[in-house]
Design an enzyme around this catalytic site. Structure first.
Site, short mmCIF file in Angstrom:
data_model
loop_
_atom_site.label_atom_id
_atom_site.label_comp_id
_atom_site.label_asym_id
_atom_site.label_seq_id
_atom_site.Cartn_x
_atom_site.Cartn_y
_atom_site.Cartn_z
N GLY A 98 1.97 -9.54 -20.22
CA GLY A 98 1.76 -9.39 -21.64
C GLY A 98 2.05 -10.70 -22.37
N CYS A 99 1.47 -10.87 -23.55
CA CYS A 99 1.63 -12.13 -24.27
C CYS A 99 3.07 -12.37 -24.70
CB CYS A 99 0.68 -12.19 -25.46
SG CYS A 99 0.80 -10.80 -26.60
#
Length: 313
Positions: free
Chosen positions: A115-116
């Site tokens: 995930g970012c």
């Protein structure tokens, strides 16, 4: 030797489109494309999923799980860009710069793209816990600012609408119940035993993000915290062309802009503060190293290409 066949399941989404843009002009792969009218046809997707050497899943979690179930070709390798498999058994977490991950990714059949927010958090926390500088039971708080593209099509439509609501002009806290979907991977991969307090904000710019962790110097094992941390990060990411430790005097202007790396596939680490308090910051593009750029980097490793080929460094 034949070119590897690549299929992007969910090419129409933000992450899928950005992967397609990075791969579209490459002549060392063959992109498999689904007919527009058949993109939700399960049997047509099954055919392409099993015809590909490597598949990107750019889908919601449930749809990503369904796609994995459609693959019966043991040679098809998968990079899942959803949240579905980031802590799942049998999946390699696709953050090559973390110690030991690069070789695992090269050999993997199933890779979960990070995930970012988790990418920024882990770039800061994993080295500290792994190297014994921060206790695994430490109390940790994380604050983050992100562009609106990371929130998906609905948010993009809201922010780009000509008659949009005025409240969108200012940064907005969200996930205020402190249960953001990236927290499980943040804990599992960092090695932290306590759930971090994670406070993300969505902002009025398309791409870019900063992820910041404040710490008291007393939480760390060694004294001379700033110099020791800079040395630790410098050694940990030594030789990386993607993750960069910023100089000791950065930022010279006194500000760390959240969208300075928009459209880049790199990540920068800042170590700031004083003798008593520290501010650790990771800056990246939420769609670059935080999504599509990371996915292409993982593909390059899995297929034996130069690791940064096709990336915007």
């Amino acid at each position: 030797m034949s070119k590897p066949k690549i299929y992007i399941d969910g090419k129409e989404g933000t992450t899928g489109l950005q992967i397609y843009e990075r791969l579209g002009e490459r002549d060392d792969i063959e992109l498999l494309l689904i007919d527009e009218e058949k993109r939700k046809d399960v049997e047509e997707r099954r055919k392409l999923l099993n015809a590909a050497d490597l598949v990107f899943l750019c889908l919601p979690d449930a749809a990503a799980c369904e796609a994995v179930s459609l693959v019966n070709n043991e040679h098809t390798r998968i990079i899942d860009c959803s949240t579905a498999h980031r802590t799942a058994e049998g999946w390699v977490y696709g953050f090559p710069e973390l110690h030991g991950r690069r070789e695992q990714i090269k050999a993997a059949k199933r890779v979960a793209n990070p995930g970012c927010y988790a990418t920024g958090f882990l770039s800061l926390m994993r080295p500290l816990v792994e190297m014994g500088e921060l206790a695994s039971d430490a109390f940790v708080t994380c604050h983050a600012l992100s562009g609106y593209t990371g929130a998906g099509k609905k948010a993009i439509a809201q922010y780009t609408a000509p008659d949009r609501e005025q409240e969108l002009d200012s940064p907005r806290h969200y996930a205020v119940a402190l249960a953001h979907k990236h927290i499980p991977e943040m804990m599992a991969v960092s090695g932290l035993k306590r759930r971090p307090i994670f406070m993300p904000m969505i902002c009025d710019f398309p791409q870019g993000m900063t992820v910041t962790v404040p710490l008291f110097a007393g939480q760390l094992k060694q004294t001379g915290a700033i110099e020791k941390l800079r040395a630790l990060y410098g050694e940990y990411y030594k030789g990386s062309t993607v993750v960069e430790l910023r100089p000791a005097d950065a930022p010279a202007c006194g500000f760390i802009g959240s969208n300075n790396l928009a459209s880049k596939d790199t990540l920068q680490i800042f170590v700031n503060g004083n003798e008593e308090q520290l501010m650790l910051t990771a800056r990246l593009d939420n769609l670059g190293k935080g999504a599509s750029g990371a996915a292409v980097q993982n593909m390059n490793l899995m297929l034996g290409f130069e690791e940064t080929k096709g990336l915007n460094i």
